[in-house]
Design an enzyme around this catalytic site. Structure first.
Site, PDB file in Angstrom:
ATOM      1  CD  GLU A 117      -3.124  -0.946   2.120  1.00 20.98           C
ATOM      2  OE1 GLU A 117      -3.853   0.051   2.119  1.00 20.98           O
ATOM      3  OE2 GLU A 117      -3.224  -1.859   2.954  1.00 20.98           O
ATOM      4  CG  HIS A 245      -9.106   5.909   1.529  1.00 16.15           C
ATOM      5  ND1 HIS A 245      -9.035   5.621   0.191  1.00 16.15           N
ATOM      6  CD2 HIS A 245      -8.480   4.891   2.164  1.00 16.15           C
ATOM      7  CE1 HIS A 245      -8.388   4.469   0.034  1.00 16.15           C
ATOM      8  NE2 HIS A 245      -8.041   4.009   1.214  1.00 16.15           N
ATOM      9  NE  ARG A 290      -4.735   5.771   3.060  1.00 18.49           N
ATOM     10  CZ  ARG A 290      -5.189   4.857   3.917  1.00 18.49           C
ATOM     11  NH1 ARG A 290      -5.766   5.228   5.019  1.00 18.49           N
ATOM     12  NH2 ARG A 290      -5.063   3.586   3.645  1.00 18.49           N
ATOM     13  CG  HIS A 351     -10.166   6.474   5.498  1.00 20.00           C
ATOM     14  ND1 HIS A 351     -11.062   5.456   5.246  1.00 20.00           N
ATOM     15  CD2 HIS A 351      -8.972   5.861   5.767  1.00 20.00           C
ATOM     16  CE1 HIS A 351     -10.448   4.285   5.358  1.00 20.00           C
ATOM     17  NE2 HIS A 351      -9.192   4.499   5.696  1.00 20.00           N
ATOM     18  NE  ARG A 386      -5.216   5.229   9.730  1.00 16.81           N
ATOM     19  CZ  ARG A 386      -5.471   4.264   8.866  1.00 16.81           C
ATOM     20  NH1 ARG A 386      -4.672   3.218   8.771  1.00 16.81           N
ATOM     21  NH2 ARG A 386      -6.534   4.329   8.096  1.00 16.81           N
TER      22      ARG A 386
HETATM   23  C1  SIN Z   1      -7.659   0.696   2.648  1.00 17.54           C
HETATM   24  O1  SIN Z   1      -7.855  -0.499   2.471  1.00 17.54           O
HETATM   25  O2  SIN Z   1      -7.298   1.449   1.772  1.00 17.54           O
HETATM   26  C2  SIN Z   1      -7.864   1.263   3.999  1.00 17.54           C
HETATM   27  C3  SIN Z   1      -6.838   0.738   4.883  1.00 17.54           C
HETATM   28  C4  SIN Z   1      -6.459   1.731   5.908  1.00 17.54           C
HETATM   29  O3  SIN Z   1      -7.096   2.790   6.008  1.00 17.54           O
HETATM   30  O4  SIN Z   1      -5.486   1.468   6.594  1.00 17.54           O
END
Ligand code: SIN
Length: 432
Positions: A117, A245, A290, A351, A386
């Site tokens: 990620e 998000h 993010r 988010h 985060r």
């Molecule tokens: C996501 O799956 O993008 C959310 C995961 C997160 O907010 O840590």
């Protein structure tokens, strides 16, 4: 309804509250676990798609720490990050893998499949397809239901914290250290109100996404825990750091999280003209941190005067997509979007609250006997932004540590006399 007394009162049944309740109960303490929802399986945990950051073969605690601090734009509390990266992997192993037997995805050699990620230097996230939070939560709830030390109250809302200064009938209590000794609870069905007195109180009520017009959070994420703690006089901070998000489904039926793991697995963002606009914003393109992607999309919406951008994964094999992202695939298909052949229209949405009720490494707040864990709390780990897949991990670490500390830390726990709750039916003061 009659007032009650217990050793530990846990308010909120998401992963943090659930772990804390189970840990305290296993220390032989009597626990009352309440949720304002109709079922324990509620809150943000079952909505957590991405996974949980663990430790990968070429990983180290110091690399993980660096990634968290960089993503948090160097506003993180280093001591808290250190605790997370050093204790997190061990707790995943002890509690999630060995004790709860969570079926994280593995390959044919039974090795974990790590996903990526944004802003992680290595692939260190383990997952149960796109249902990681849901599966972990189901497993832990089963344990909770089998533990005789835990009394479960579903459909009960905590409406205020009891403190010496606000509720004691003894006016001399105002001179004592600010202390919490329970909560006032509303039975949502009968509308009856009663007090629960507790030696220790653990707030785990989750986030506040519903304060925003568009959010990835469920309806219960209303910030009520922060409001109660604030009224009770607990210190709260970093509340300005709300994480958006980057990719929530843009659809008239409402927003829905499209996991960052979709980009981690190769999904790319395009504007309405088919341009991969994030390449010009950050060297990591669609997988930039993010906050940078959310701002990049916001700018793209302004530049193109179009209401959304597009996230495309359709270059991957159909069966692979259906197996890796079953929840997202089904949700989008229900809305008429087959993500195996079409890009997904997405926009940013509120988010995660990086700030909250300030706590120390044990989850203790500025009020004696009151703990806060999970999204309602601010350990300082997340700084201003985060890092993905650290929220379940934080719930696990602080849930466990706070549950243990609340059960074992001895401090005086008296219960002052309070006035009975009055259910008013008439206007008391016309001036109000
Ligand atoms: C996501 O799956 O993008 C959310 C995961 C997160 O907010 O840590």
């Amino acid at each position: 309804m009659k007032n009650k007394q217990t050793n530990i009162l846990v308010i909120g049944s998401g992963l943090a509250g659930a772990i804390a309740a189970l840990t305290a109960a296993e220390e032989n303490k009597k626990v009352i676990l309440i949720t304002k929802c109709k079922k324990l399986l509620s809150g943000n945990t079952p909505w957590a798609q991405g996974g949980i950051a663990y430790t990968a073969p070429k990983d180290s605690a110091s690399l993980f720490k660096k990634d968290i601090i960089n993503a948090g734009t160097k506003h993180s509390n280093e001591a808290a990050v250190h605790q997370l990266v050093t204790q997190g992997p061990k707790l995943i192993e002890d509690l999630l893998i060995n004790k709860l037997s969570i079926p994280f995805q593995t390959d044919e050699n039974k090795q974990f499949i790590f996903t990526s990620e944004a802003a992680h230097s290595v692939n260190r996230i383990i997952h149960c397809q796109d249902q990681t939070g849901l599966i972990i939560h189901e497993h832990i709830i089963k344990r909770i239901k089998n533990n005789n030390n835990i009394d479960i109250y579903e459909n009960y809302t905590a409406i205020d914290l009891l403190t010496y200064s606000h509720h004691s009938q003894n006016s001399m209590d105002i001179y004592k250290k600010p202390t919490c000794f329970g909560a006032i609870i509303l039975n949502n069905r009968s509308q009856g109100v009663f007090a629960v007195y507790a030696d220790k109180i653990i707030l785990a009520t989750g986030g506040l996404g519903q304060l925003y017009l568009h959010t990835t959070n469920p309806p219960e994420s209303k910030g009520d825990g922060i409001a109660m703690a604030w009224r009770a006089g607990a210190r709260c901070f970093n509340l300005q750091y709300i994480q958006f998000h980057p990719t929530s489904l843009f659809h008239e039926s409402g927003r829905f999280l499209i996991s960052e793991a979709v980009r981690g697995e190769g999904g790319k963002l395009y504007n309405v003209y088919g341009k991969e606009f994030m390449k010009e914003v950050h060297k990591s393109g669609s997988l930039a941190p993010r906050d940078i992607v959310a701002r990049g999309i916001h700018q793209a919406l302004i530049n193109t005067n179009h209401p959304c951008v597009y996230l495309d994964l359709s270059h991957k094999k159909k069966e692979w997509i259906k197996n890796r992202f079953p929840t997202i695939y089904k949700h989008c298909l229900d809305k008429g979007i087959d993500i195996t052949v079409k890009p997904i229209p997405v926009v940013p949405a509120a988010h995660y609250s990086c700030g909250g009720i300030g706590v120390n490494l044990l989850g203790r707040t500025s009020l004696k006997r009151l703990y806060a864990i999970g999204e309602v709390a601010c350990t300082g780990i997340h700084g201003a932004n985060r890092l993905a897949s650290t929220s379940l991990l934080e719930c696990l670490v602080w849930g466990y540590i706070a549950g243990k500390n609340a059960a074992t830390y001895k401090e005086e726990h008296d219960f002052p006399t309070i006035s009975q709750w009055r259910q008013e039916t008439k206007i008391i003061d016309p001036a109000l």
